[in-house]
Design an enzyme around this catalytic site. Structure first.
Site, mmCIF file in Angstrom:
data_model
loop_
_atom_site.group_PDB
_atom_site.id
_atom_site.type_symbol
_atom_site.label_atom_id
_atom_site.label_comp_id
_atom_site.label_asym_id
_atom_site.label_seq_id
_atom_site.Cartn_x
_atom_site.Cartn_y
_atom_site.Cartn_z
ATOM 1 N N SER A 1 -21.739 2.103 0.064
ATOM 2 C CA SER A 1 -21.561 3.558 1.082
ATOM 3 C C SER A 1 -21.967 4.654 -0.521
ATOM 4 C CB SER A 1 -20.325 3.303 1.324
ATOM 5 O OG SER A 1 -19.900 2.865 2.291
ATOM 6 N N GLY B 1 -17.986 -3.395 -0.619
ATOM 7 C CA GLY B 1 -18.294 -3.299 -2.126
ATOM 8 C C GLY B 1 -17.418 -2.230 -2.696
ATOM 9 N N TYR C 1 0.224 -1.215 0.204
ATOM 10 C CA TYR C 1 0.275 -0.270 -0.078
ATOM 11 C C TYR C 1 1.175 1.153 -0.199
ATOM 12 C CZ TYR C 1 -3.428 -3.379 1.406
ATOM 13 O OH TYR C 1 -4.376 -4.308 1.589
#
Length: 337
Positions: free
Chosen positions: A210, A205, A62
């Site tokens: 959201s 998802g 990341y």
């Protein structure tokens, strides 16, 4: 401050215990648009810990590395003792090329690098991010006290079974949500047969539950999701139906679609820990609120009936990364004792 009580769950049978909901930290630094302001992200992490969240999830890829550095800064001054820290290795971007590695020298170097960036002496849960053939070095790292528990990410059922036979696996991280249910066929049953904990990433998802279909209009040009099949306009138009149905059910319960979708994962069992990610405190508070939602068997069935395999158009990754559903699983020759 989030008001929902955050309980604890046990992952595996080796002693690992974490908060019933974790915090996925990837989007703070990588893949989901530009890195977010460091001070705001550290404040969010501290808020999560104060709210009862103790499992923090990151990876050396990341950034690469920048997310681990961020967590290292957030965990100073007595914070480290309040959390279970999970990171991953196995995706090597040296020279700009992606390589899946698990050879002993790489594993050890990756672990030492993560320990330094995180500013810790031991990693609580160390995942192999993607599976290679050579991962015997992990056992040595546990014996040396540099790693407490071992996990696998995006592993097939057969890989999980063979790896667990050599050294106990405490947790398997996998994508599980109302629009990613393929793991229920054999991977979830395998984990439960072997007593391995389940850590569900992207339980919302990747933001779909959201924001709904309009999420595609808000993504920056460098957001990884813009490359994913499910987020393409032709597929999102179909996937809108799933969001609309979840929204209808959520409205009846006085909840948001994201809370309902997250509650569905929580209600799968006490061996499951979802790790929704966010960069906003208000969204975090909403996510924690899902812990207080109890769904009846009828409500679970209703959600599952509208979230069948053919309810979602588009693959999860579209061949971008090796995942558990790859056609071939490499042998684990180096796992021999």
């Amino acid at each position: 401050m989030a008001t929902a009580k955050v309980g604890r769950v046990k992952l595996g049978s080796q002693g690992l215990e974490v908060s019933a909901q974790g915090l996925g930290c990837m989007g703070m630094s990588a893949f989901y648009g530009p890195p977010k302001p460091e001070s705001a992200m550290i404040a969010l992490i501290h808020h999560a810990i104060d709210s009862g969240i103790t499992l923090l999830d990151t990876s050396d890829v990341y950034g690469p590395h920048t997310n681990e550095i961020l967590l290292g800064k957030a965990l100073k001054d007595g914070v480290r003792e309040r959390v279970e820290l999970a990171t991953k290795f196995g995706i090597d971007y040296t020279d700009g090329k992606r390589d899946i590695r698990g050879d002993p020298a790489y594993v050890r170097a990756a672990c030492e690098g993560s320990l330094k960036r995180l500013g810790v002496d031991c990693i609580d849960l160390y995942y192999q991010h993607r599976i290679d053939t050579k991962i015997g070095e992990l056992k040595k790292l546990v014996e040396e006290g540099k790693v407490k528990y071992i996990g696998l990410s995006e592993a097939s059922a057969s890989t999980i079974r063979r790896a667990h036979a050599v050294h106990p696996i405490s947790a398997v991280q996998l994508e599980w949500s109302l629009w990613s249910r393929d793991v229920e066929a054999d991977i979830i049953p395998t984990c439960r047969e072997l007593g391995i904990g389940i850590v569900a990433y992207s339980p919302l998802g990747r933001g779909f539950f959201s924001s709904g279909p309009k999420i595609v209009e808000t993504l920056s040009n460098d957001d990884f999701r813009k490359t994913l099949p499910r987020f393409q306009p032709e597929n999102m138009e179909h996937n809108r139906r799933l969001y609309d149905r979840v929204n209808e059910i959520a409205a009846k319960k006085g909840r948001t679609p994201s809370q309902l979708a997250l509650a569905w994962v929580h209600n799968q069992g006490d061996d499951v820990c979802p790790i929704p990610g966010t960069t906003k405190i208000e969204n975090f508070n909403q996510n924690v609120g899902a812990l207080s939602i109890k769904l009846t068997p009828e409500e679970m069935s209703e959600l599952e009936s509208i979230a069948k395999a053919d309810s979602v158009e588009g693959d999860r990754y579209g061949g971008v990364l090796v995942t558990h559903d790859a056609s071939e699983t490499p042998p684990l020759s180096s796992w021999k004792r």
